[in-house]
Design an enzyme around this catalytic site. Structure first.
Site, short mmCIF file in Angstrom:
data_model
loop_
_atom_site.label_atom_id
_atom_site.label_comp_id
_atom_site.label_asym_id
_atom_site.label_seq_id
_atom_site.Cartn_x
_atom_site.Cartn_y
_atom_site.Cartn_z
CB CYS A 150 -0.88 0.05 1.24
SG CYS A 150 -1.99 -1.35 1.35
N GLY A 199 0.17 0.19 -5.05
CA GLY A 199 -1.12 -0.48 -4.96
C GLY A 199 -2.01 -0.05 -6.09
CG ASN A 208 2.55 0.59 3.54
OD1 ASN A 208 3.65 1.10 3.39
ND2 ASN A 208 2.28 -0.59 3.05
N GLY A 209 1.06 -1.90 5.50
CA GLY A 209 1.72 -2.94 6.28
C GLY A 209 0.76 -4.06 6.57
CB CYS A 240 10.67 -3.95 4.05
SG CYS A 240 10.46 -4.83 2.50
CE1 TYR A 289 9.02 -4.96 -8.91
CE2 TYR A 289 7.73 -4.98 -6.89
CZ TYR A 289 7.79 -4.96 -8.26
OH TYR A 289 6.64 -4.95 -8.99
CB SER A 305 11.54 -4.27 -11.74
OG SER A 305 11.63 -5.34 -12.67
CG ASP A 338 13.69 -8.50 -13.18
OD1 ASP A 338 13.60 -7.32 -12.79
OD2 ASP A 338 12.70 -9.18 -13.50
CG ASP A 339 13.29 -6.51 -9.01
OD1 ASP A 339 12.79 -6.52 -10.15
OD2 ASP A 339 12.68 -6.90 -8.00
CB CYS A 351 6.39 -10.41 2.73
SG CYS A 351 6.36 -8.93 3.76
CB CYS A 399 12.54 -7.19 7.64
SG CYS A 399 11.62 -8.74 7.38
CB CYS A 413 11.10 -12.26 1.34
SG CYS A 413 12.13 -10.82 1.01
P1 AMP Z 1 7.85 -13.86 -11.29
O1 AMP Z 1 7.37 -14.27 -12.63
O2 AMP Z 1 6.79 -14.13 -10.25
O3 AMP Z 1 9.17 -14.42 -10.90
O4 AMP Z 1 7.96 -12.28 -11.35
C1 AMP Z 1 9.15 -11.63 -11.11
C2 AMP Z 1 8.95 -10.17 -11.40
O5 AMP Z 1 7.98 -9.61 -10.52
C3 AMP Z 1 10.23 -9.41 -11.23
O6 AMP Z 1 10.46 -8.74 -12.45
C4 AMP Z 1 9.99 -8.41 -10.12
O7 AMP Z 1 10.41 -7.16 -10.55
C5 AMP Z 1 8.48 -8.42 -9.93
N1 AMP Z 1 8.11 -8.46 -8.50
C6 AMP Z 1 8.80 -8.92 -7.47
N2 AMP Z 1 8.12 -8.81 -6.32
C7 AMP Z 1 6.94 -8.26 -6.63
C8 AMP Z 1 5.81 -7.85 -5.87
N3 AMP Z 1 5.73 -8.05 -4.55
N4 AMP Z 1 4.78 -7.27 -6.53
C9 AMP Z 1 4.83 -7.11 -7.84
N5 AMP Z 1 5.88 -7.46 -8.61
C10 AMP Z 1 6.93 -8.03 -8.03
#
Ligand code: AMP
Length: 474
Positions: A20, A46, A120-121, A255, A261, A302, A364-365, A401, A451, A454
């Site tokens: 959020c 959100g 938020n949380g 966090c 991300y 991202s 990617d992140d 999380c 934290c 995850c």
């Molecule tokens: P996935 O296909 O589930 O592995 O999606 C990974 C992608 O989702 C990565 O490119 C991240 O940037 C993005 N991502 C990671 N965590 C979240 C999150 N909590 N909400 C939305 N996107 C996320």
């Protein structure tokens, strides 16, 4: 760090998890409009719904809706939000239920008057508190955990809202960055671990703003004053800003995923630019997991900062090899997996000229379920890449999380059941490198503690389940 681990069975509980954004505006003639703009700036936090509550004289006005901020608030709806004081909320959640009833801010009448709240949380003992309150006769309007806070405030015997808020929050556990609006004040509070961000800003002509992220201040011309400290409560009234530290302090547990991300890269958290931090994570990733390659490309948006850091450190040229259609929401945010799979292609398209015949590092992140990365590897190969090396700016996500980031259940997290080599095989990448937890911590600012649940499975606050059990402390 004090903490606890949970059995896979415990972690299977699909708790309501909410990502959020929150905002509060104090004393500005355009409070409703500014709340709208700040929600717009925080849309990434959100996308399921949003709401604004304003205060005009002693009357509270509310507009809430489902969907994106600009789709909810048109000119006519904003006209329904008069007054110089406002709070707002961006919502996304999987469980806990979609639907208008769960869109915040929540507003409640009490013996002391009306109070509105944006949260938020995630609270980890909300189910226990809710069950107790229902047993005692309470009637709930929503299915979100935040509502228990309002009940606890309404039931408190304290004589002022600030004291009642403290009384209520002393009973809840987990992550909360909260904003309250009452007839006399705007209140901002962060939980004693400081899981989620919350910052204070000021308008040139005197009013104040509280927001999850500082990028919101830039849009409305507010000056950043400072972050609210973990465990701190600020009260903004006609007299100015007063502060107190009413809760027993714990080791900090900000966090780290906010830096990895979640937060926007143009925000500043803990005095550090998210962009610079994320780039640094990319540099550490390049040192830990180098690749013999011709080009570095990010997964936009991202992975952009992480990829730039990786390229700078490795000396491999940086290119945009995947182009994102910005009119499509984040794929992860789409609730149904059939749409999510389709979404990767809608969202990203390769630039063949950048990729063809090259050894490509894709950055990617994070990897959550692995479905996006798998499609991306396939897409990059189809565009003619000679080799595809996946590099991830954070460790393997192994645990959900419980403090405010929406992650799927443990079973759906690819990192919970597969090792890095198995994940590489699943992605069909030539190599896969994650940033280690030590590397991530070293690349991130030295705040009061993070934290990393995850990534590590170490939870700084226990999660109370419907059937209370003794968590395993370590
Ligand atoms: P996935 O296909 O589930 O592995 O999606 C990974 C992608 O989702 C990565 O490119 C991240 O940037 C993005 N991502 C990671 N965590 C979240 C999150 N909590 N909400 C939305 N996107 C996320």
């Amino acid at each position: 760090m004090n903490g606890c681990t949970f059995t896979p069975e415990e972690l299977r509980h699909d708790k309501p998890r909410e990502e959020c954004g929150v905002v509060g505006i104090y004393n500005h003639t355009e409070a409703g409009n500014l709340a709208y703009l700040t929600l717009y700036a925080q849309q990434h936090r959100g996308q399921e719904g949003a709401g604004i509550v304003t205060l005009n004289g002693s009357e509270f006005h509310a507009v809430k809706g489902q969907g994106l901020v600009p789709d909810i608030f048109n000119h006519a709806r904003l006209q329904e939000l008069p007054g110089n004081y406002a709070i707002g909320h961006n919502r996304y959640s999987t469980a806990g239920g979609a639907g208008l009833k769960n869109v915040q801010p929540l507003v409640a009448g009490s013996a002391l008057g009306t109070i509105a709240m944006a949260h938020n949380g995630n609270l980890t003992n909300a189910d226990l508190l809710r069950t107790r309150l229902i047993d005692e006769g309470a009637i709930f309007q929503s299915t979100i955990d935040s509502e228990v806070i309002l009940h606890l405030i309404a039931r408190s015997r304290e004589r002022s809202f600030p004291r009642r808020i403290i009384d209520a929050l002393a009973q809840v556990k987990g992550g909360f960055s909260l904003i309250f609006l009452t007839e006399n004040s705007l209140v901002g509070v962060r939980d004693p671990h400081g899981f989620r961000p919350l910052s204070l800003g000021r308008f040139v002509d005197g009013g104040y703003v509280l927001a999850s992220e500082t990028c919101a201040f830039d849009l409305i011309g507010a000056r950043f004053v400072r972050d609210i400290r973990p465990g701190e409560m600020v009260e903004i009234t006609r007299e100015g800003v007063s502060t107190c530290m009413p809760f027993q302090l714990h080791e900090g547990a900000f966090c780290i995923f906010e830096y990895v991300y979640f937060s926007r890269v143009d925000s500043v958290i803990g005095g550090h630019s998210v962009w610079m931090v994320r780039k640094n994570q990319g540099r550490f990733l390049a040192k830990e997991s180098p690749a013999e390659a011709d080009v570095v490309i990010p997964v936009p948006d991202s992975g952009v900062a992480t990829a730039m850091g990786f390229a700078e450190e490795s000396g491999i040229p940086y290119e945009m090899g995947l182009i994102r259609n910005h009119y499509v929401g984040r794929t992860f945010i789409e609730p149904q997996s059939s749409i999510r799979h389709f979404g990767v292609k809608i969202k990203l398209n390769p630039v063949r000229e950048v990729i063809e015949g090259k050894r490509v590092v894709v950055v990617d992140d994070s990897i959550v379920r692995g479905t996006t990365s798998r499609k991306i590897v396939e897409m990059v190969r189809k565009a003619g890449a000679a080799e595809v090396h996946m590099r991830i700016g954070s460790p393997k996500i192994i645990s959900p999380c419980f403090y405010g980031i929406d992650t799927p259940t443990r079973e759906e997290l690819i990192g919970s059941s597969k090792n890095a080599e198995e994940i590489r095989a699943y992605l069909s990448a030539d190599s896969l490198g994650y940033l280690s937890e030590e590397g991530l911590l070293a690349a991130s600012p030295k705040l009061g503690g993070y934290c990393t649940a995850c990534f590590s499975g170490r939870y700084p606050v226990s999660v109370a389940f419907d059937q209370p059990r003794q968590p395993q402390l370590f």
